[in-house]
Design a protein around this motif. Structure first.
Motif, short mmCIF file in Angstrom:
data_model
loop_
_atom_site.label_atom_id
_atom_site.label_comp_id
_atom_site.label_asym_id
_atom_site.label_seq_id
_atom_site.Cartn_x
_atom_site.Cartn_y
_atom_site.Cartn_z
N ASP A 36 17.96 46.57 -7.00
CA ASP A 36 18.90 45.85 -7.85
C ASP A 36 20.01 45.31 -6.97
N ALA A 37 20.36 44.06 -7.16
CA ALA A 37 21.43 43.44 -6.38
C ALA A 37 22.39 42.73 -7.33
N ALA A 38 23.64 43.14 -7.31
CA ALA A 38 24.67 42.53 -8.15
C ALA A 38 24.24 42.50 -9.62
N GLY A 39 23.63 43.59 -10.07
CA GLY A 39 23.28 43.73 -11.47
C GLY A 39 21.97 43.12 -11.90
N ARG A 40 21.18 42.59 -10.97
CA ARG A 40 19.88 42.03 -11.35
C ARG A 40 18.77 42.66 -10.50
N GLU A 41 17.61 42.82 -11.11
CA GLU A 41 16.48 43.37 -10.36
C GLU A 41 15.87 42.28 -9.48
N VAL A 42 15.59 42.63 -8.23
CA VAL A 42 15.07 41.67 -7.26
C VAL A 42 13.64 42.07 -6.87
#
Length: 320
Positions: free
Chosen positions: A226-232
């Protein structure tokens, strides 16, 4: 337990048969496809651990096959082609391939490369990945892969995990590096329901264990970032590189060290690393930055140390 399923996408019947025999000898159940469309369908149907893709196919090329496969599968993708130009290698890696092997290839070397990929840390049974759907299953996988999955942290300042007081594990006895989610410790954690011992293996208290750095969270057992609240969504190689850098903290990892890690060797073994492998690491890190939306000129997470390699921009912490 490792799933030994492979899909071979190759239009040449002789080479396709050779690949099927080679992988079959390594214990794989092999499914074959002669076109790109059939190959994508086979990957979707059989959820393999390994996919080999020929670059020249009658309907669409291996780059497109790899791109489509990456939309729903985290299988290891090995691209096989007679093209030897560096640009072809880079395009293959940018499309999502984990390795690029030119023809003619040596069967033993190819088999060794595939076995090295399978030793990388990953969650068994996660093909394809369904976020949150397999949280109760991954615990068994790390035990089999633990000898190869655990990476010693180069950053001694990064705090090691402390087992819960009720776990029965003495404080300070945690393994070196961040390896808290070891299944052997799971049964020692009591069930949240008093007097109920059976649900403990399914409670998976360690599945939430993660490495964190300034809004970036990596979950080793879930194979999730997760990066800055989003799944990558990351390929297995990108995930491995990010995990390695996070475990290393602010200690620089050279391209040669990262290349050895990618191919399953000890990072500091001193074995020869060709320039092509170092260039592959550059491409993978570039893809990783792009997916994380991390500006290389003003990095939030991954810093380039010119002439040396890469490191994290801060000190990651292990959270369990």
């Amino acid at each position: 337990m490792e799933r030994r399923v492979a899909v071979v996408v190759e239009d040449d019947a002789d080479i396709r048969g050779l690949m099927a025999e080679l992988l079959g000898q390594s214990g794989f159940t092999v499914h074959q496809a002669g076109t790109g469309a059939a190959g994508v369908a086979a990957v979707r149907e059989h959820a393999p651990a390994v996919v080999t893709v020929d670059l020249g196919l009658p309907d669409f090329d291996g780059y497109e096959v790899t791109r489509q496969v990456r939309r729903f599968s985290d299988a290891y993708v090995v691209m096989l082609t007679a093209r030897t130009e560096e640009i072809d290698t880079l395009l293959g890696l940018e499309a999502g391939a984990d390795d690029y092997v030119t023809k003619p290839f040596r069967p033993r070397e190819l088999r060794a490369r595939i076995e090295a990929m399978l030793r990388r840390p990953r969650t068994s049974g996660s093909l394809p990945v369904v976020p949150g759907a397999a949280a109760a299953e991954p615990a068994a996988a790390p035990a089999a892969d633990a000898p190869d999955a655990t990476l010693e942290p180069a950053d001694s300042a990064a705090p090691a995990p402390v087992p819960p007081p009720s776990s029965g594990v003495p404080a300070g006895s945690a393994p070196s590096g961040w390896s808290a989610p070891v299944p052997a410790q799971t049964p020692a954690v009591p069930s949240p329901l008093p007097g109920s011992a059976a649900p403990a293996p399914h409670a998976e208290p360690a599945v939430d264990a993660r490495l964190e750095l300034d809004g970036l969270a990596l979950y080793p057992q879930l194979h999730r970032v997760d990066a800055a609240g989003r799944e990558v969504p990351l390929t297995p190689t990108e995930f491995l590189l990010l995990e390695t850098l996070l475990r290393s903290g602010q200690v620089v990892r050279s391209k040669a060290q990262l290349a050895r890690t990618v191919r399953g060797d000890d990072a500091d073994a001193g074995t020869y690393v060709p320039k092509a492998d170092e260039r592959s690491v550059e491409v993978h890190v570039g893809n990783l930055r792009r997916k994380l939306a991390d500006d290389p000129n003003e990095p939030r997470w991954i810093q380039t140390v010119r002439g040396v390699g890469y490191r994290m921009a801060g000190r990651p912490v292990a959270v369990s």
